[in-house]
Design an enzyme around this catalytic site. Sequence first.
Site, PDB file in Angstrom:
ATOM      1  NE  ARG A  89      24.836  46.406  31.598  1.00  0.00           N
ATOM      2  CZ  ARG A  89      25.149  47.669  31.860  1.00  0.00           C
ATOM      3  NH1 ARG A  89      26.124  48.163  31.479  1.00  0.00           N
ATOM      4  NH2 ARG A  89      23.886  48.440  32.443  1.00  0.00           N
ATOM      5  CG  ASP A  90      23.814  44.146  39.433  1.00  0.00           C
ATOM      6  OD1 ASP A  90      24.800  44.390  40.156  1.00  0.00           O
ATOM      7  OD2 ASP A  90      22.508  44.410  39.929  1.00  0.00           O
ATOM      8  CB  ILE A  91      26.879  38.206  38.493  1.00  0.00           C
ATOM      9  CG1 ILE A  91      26.152  37.732  37.127  1.00  0.00           C
ATOM     10  CG2 ILE A  91      27.207  36.847  39.173  1.00  0.00           C
ATOM     11  CD1 ILE A  91      24.826  37.096  37.137  1.00  0.00           C
TER      12      ILE A  91
END
Length: 112
Positions: free
Chosen positions: A76-78
């Site tokens: 969820r935070d690439i």
Amino acid sequence: ARLLADLSHPQIPKLDAYFEHEGRFILIQEFVDGETLAERLQRETRISEGEVRQIVLQLLDVLGYLHARVPPVIHRDIKPANIMVGYDGMVKVADFGLAKVSTSGGQTLGLT
């Protein structure tokens, strides 16, 4: 920390230890001798197609590993700031703070 302790993949820094201090969790992870992709792009506005291909292939490999787990792990935070590129070319995905484990109904469970 428990999630990271269960993960074993060359593109995920190993978790060496974790503990709580003054109400905050501290994680000690494998050192990556390199820089974030964000730092690299700031320093070099262009990188070769071959290097981009190597970075993307390694990212796809680690994301495939995470999504194939049972239950799947969603990072969820690439973003470039969370992608470490070692001076040896090895890519490591960092910052699992927003990661979630997918449930059978397509919903996710928070890990923080």
